[in-house]
Design a protein around this motif. Structure first.
Motif, PDB file in Angstrom:
ATOM      1  N   THR A  88       0.857  -1.174   0.000  1.00  0.00           N
ATOM      2  CA  THR A  88       0.000   0.000   0.000  1.00  0.00           C
ATOM      3  C   THR A  88       0.892   1.223   0.000  1.00  0.00           C
ATOM      4  N   TYR A  89       0.296   2.412   0.122  1.00  0.00           N
ATOM      5  CA  TYR A  89       1.003   3.662  -0.157  1.00  0.00           C
ATOM      6  C   TYR A  89       0.927   4.589   1.044  1.00  0.00           C
ATOM      7  N   VAL A  90       2.110   5.094   1.436  1.00  0.00           N
ATOM      8  CA  VAL A  90       2.231   5.848   2.685  1.00  0.00           C
ATOM      9  C   VAL A  90       3.123   7.060   2.478  1.00  0.00           C
ATOM     10  N   LYS A  91       3.152   7.906   3.517  1.00  0.00           N
ATOM     11  CA  LYS A  91       4.045   9.053   3.550  1.00  0.00           C
ATOM     12  C   LYS A  91       4.641   9.171   4.947  1.00  0.00           C
ATOM     13  N   ALA A  92       5.837   9.730   5.010  1.00  0.00           N
ATOM     14  CA  ALA A  92       6.429  10.171   6.270  1.00  0.00           C
ATOM     15  C   ALA A  92       6.811  11.629   6.052  1.00  0.00           C
ATOM     16  N   GLY A  93       6.078  12.525   6.658  1.00  0.00           N
ATOM     17  CA  GLY A  93       6.238  13.929   6.311  1.00  0.00           C
ATOM     18  C   GLY A  93       5.779  14.125   4.877  1.00  0.00           C
ATOM     19  N   GLU A  94       6.644  14.698   4.052  1.00  0.00           N
ATOM     20  CA  GLU A  94       6.318  14.907   2.637  1.00  0.00           C
ATOM     21  C   GLU A  94       6.924  13.832   1.745  1.00  0.00           C
ATOM     22  N   VAL A 239      19.440  -0.154  -4.571  1.00  0.00           N
ATOM     23  CA  VAL A 239      18.800  -0.073  -3.263  1.00  0.00           C
ATOM     24  C   VAL A 239      19.839   0.369  -2.244  1.00  0.00           C
ATOM     25  N   TRP A 240      19.491   1.389  -1.468  1.00  0.00           N
ATOM     26  CA  TRP A 240      20.407   1.911  -0.459  1.00  0.00           C
ATOM     27  C   TRP A 240      20.192   1.194   0.893  1.00  0.00           C
ATOM     28  N   PRO A 241      21.140   1.311   1.819  1.00  0.00           N
ATOM     29  CA  PRO A 241      20.978   0.650   3.128  1.00  0.00           C
ATOM     30  C   PRO A 241      19.790   1.198   3.901  1.00  0.00           C
ATOM     31  N   LEU A 242      19.297   0.393   4.819  1.00  0.00           N
ATOM     32  CA  LEU A 242      18.191   0.779   5.676  1.00  0.00           C
ATOM     33  C   LEU A 242      18.633   1.884   6.642  1.00  0.00           C
ATOM     34  N   GLN A 243      17.743   2.867   6.890  1.00  0.00           N
ATOM     35  CA  GLN A 243      18.014   3.952   7.817  1.00  0.00           C
ATOM     36  C   GLN A 243      16.863   4.070   8.803  1.00  0.00           C
ATOM     37  N   LYS A 244      17.177   4.499  10.018  1.00  0.00           N
ATOM     38  CA  LYS A 244      16.116   4.767  10.973  1.00  0.00           C
ATOM     39  C   LYS A 244      15.334   6.002  10.546  1.00  0.00           C
ATOM     40  N   LEU A 245      14.031   5.940  10.712  1.00  0.00           N
ATOM     41  CA  LEU A 245      13.186   7.087  10.416  1.00  0.00           C
ATOM     42  C   LEU A 245      13.180   8.009  11.627  1.00  0.00           C
ATOM     43  N   ILE A 246      13.701   9.195  11.456  1.00  0.00           N
ATOM     44  CA  ILE A 246      13.805  10.152  12.565  1.00  0.00           C
ATOM     45  C   ILE A 246      12.413  10.649  12.921  1.00  0.00           C
ATOM     46  N   SER A 247      12.099  10.691  14.193  1.00  0.00           N
ATOM     47  CA  SER A 247      10.739  10.971  14.637  1.00  0.00           C
ATOM     48  C   SER A 247      10.226  12.319  14.164  1.00  0.00           C
ATOM     49  N   SER A 248      11.093  13.311  14.020  1.00  0.00           N
ATOM     50  CA  SER A 248      10.652  14.643  13.621  1.00  0.00           C
ATOM     51  C   SER A 248      10.132  14.678  12.191  1.00  0.00           C
ATOM     52  N   THR A 249      10.477  13.653  11.376  1.00  0.00           N
ATOM     53  CA  THR A 249      10.018  13.637   9.995  1.00  0.00           C
ATOM     54  C   THR A 249       8.833  12.713   9.814  1.00  0.00           C
ATOM     55  N   GLN A 250       8.392  12.069  10.877  1.00  0.00           N
ATOM     56  CA  GLN A 250       7.302  11.128  10.753  1.00  0.00           C
ATOM     57  C   GLN A 250       5.972  11.845  10.721  1.00  0.00           C
TER      58      GLN A 250
END
Length: 255
Positions: A88-94, A239-250
């Motif tokens: 499915t389709y999502v966003k984190a911030g923009e 494909v780039w390595p996995l990164q943690k999603l910083i809470s301020s951009t969620q």
């Protein structure tokens, strides 16, 4: 199906990628569903992305080839295998992306590696992929000891000339996405990985679904026939390595 795979142009411009893959003979089968059906399936911290007031569920069978880690030769017996995913389709911030509800593949080693490296919900499956002159025949049955296993059994083929999707169209919105989001089951931490490929050349597709229960585990009310079907011969991807999603951009996931 004479159209060829689209390679990445000027590869030296792209730095830091970890893996390259080629995605071939894809069917993008898309269903419009109520956002209420999907919100509970994505983790808090991701926002459900919608188009035309609908959430969208996609079932995508295809063939993976040329799988290789950067600076390494292809690993024997791991470079080519079929896969089918439900997303499915999502966003984190923009930042728009995709969220995988399930991924099935016939390669057990890849299942284990992908779960570890990319926190993705991979499942082992018994599969058969056949590319005939004018169509693809694809069969998949998840190997599960718990009740009925999701199954896909169908054929698909292109019925139009390939085109680049125009920005703003549903076709562009569904396919031109370059970030995957996932969640670690152990820590609940959200992660993302960036992906790059040249824009898709898409063709309208036709299909015969003899059986499709891939959305079944998610209690999704989808019609027998998709609302939109597209075919793509394929692209090479980084494909780039996995990164943690910083809470301020969620984003906030309203439930």
């Amino acid at each position: 199906m004479s159209q060829g795979i689209i390679p990445i142009k000027e590869q030296r411009q792209h730095k830091g990628w970890m893996m390259t893959q080629t995605w071939e003979h894809l069917l993008f089968a898309h269903w419009a569903v109520s956002p209420d059906q999907v919100r509970s399936l994505i983790p808090a911290g991701l926002e459900l992305d919608t188009y035309g007031g609908h959430a969208w569920i996609s079932v995508i069978p295809f063939l993976l080839t040329g799988v290789r880690l950067r600076r390494l030769f292809p690993v024997p017996y791991v470079t080519s295998f079929p896969e089918i995913n439900v997303r499915t389709y999502v966003k984190a911030g923009e930042k728009a992306g995709v969220y995988f509800l399930s991924l099935d593949t016939s390669h057990l080693l890849v299942t284990k590696i992908a779960k570890y490296w990319y926190r993705l919900p991979y499942y082992p499956a018994r599969m058969d992929f056949r590319a005939e002159q004018n169509q693809i025949d694809f069969q998949s049955q998840r190997l599960s000891a718990r009740g009925a296993s999701p199954v896909f059994h169908g054929s698909y083929w292109p019925v139009s000339e390939p085109i680049l999707a125009r920005s703003g169209t549903l076709e562009h919105w569904l396919t031109e996405r370059y970030t995957l989001y996932c969640q670690c089951k152990r820590t609940n931490q959200l992660h993302y990985a960036d992906v790059y490929h040249e824009p898709w050349l898409l063709q309208t597709a036709a299909a015969r679904f003899r059986e499709n229960s891939m959305p079944m585990p998610f209690s999704l009310d989808v019609k027998e026939q998709p609302d939109l079907m597209l075919y793509a011969r394929g692209v090479q991807s980084f494909v780039w390595p996995l990164q943690k999603l910083i809470s301020s951009t969620q984003g906030e996931n309203s439930r």
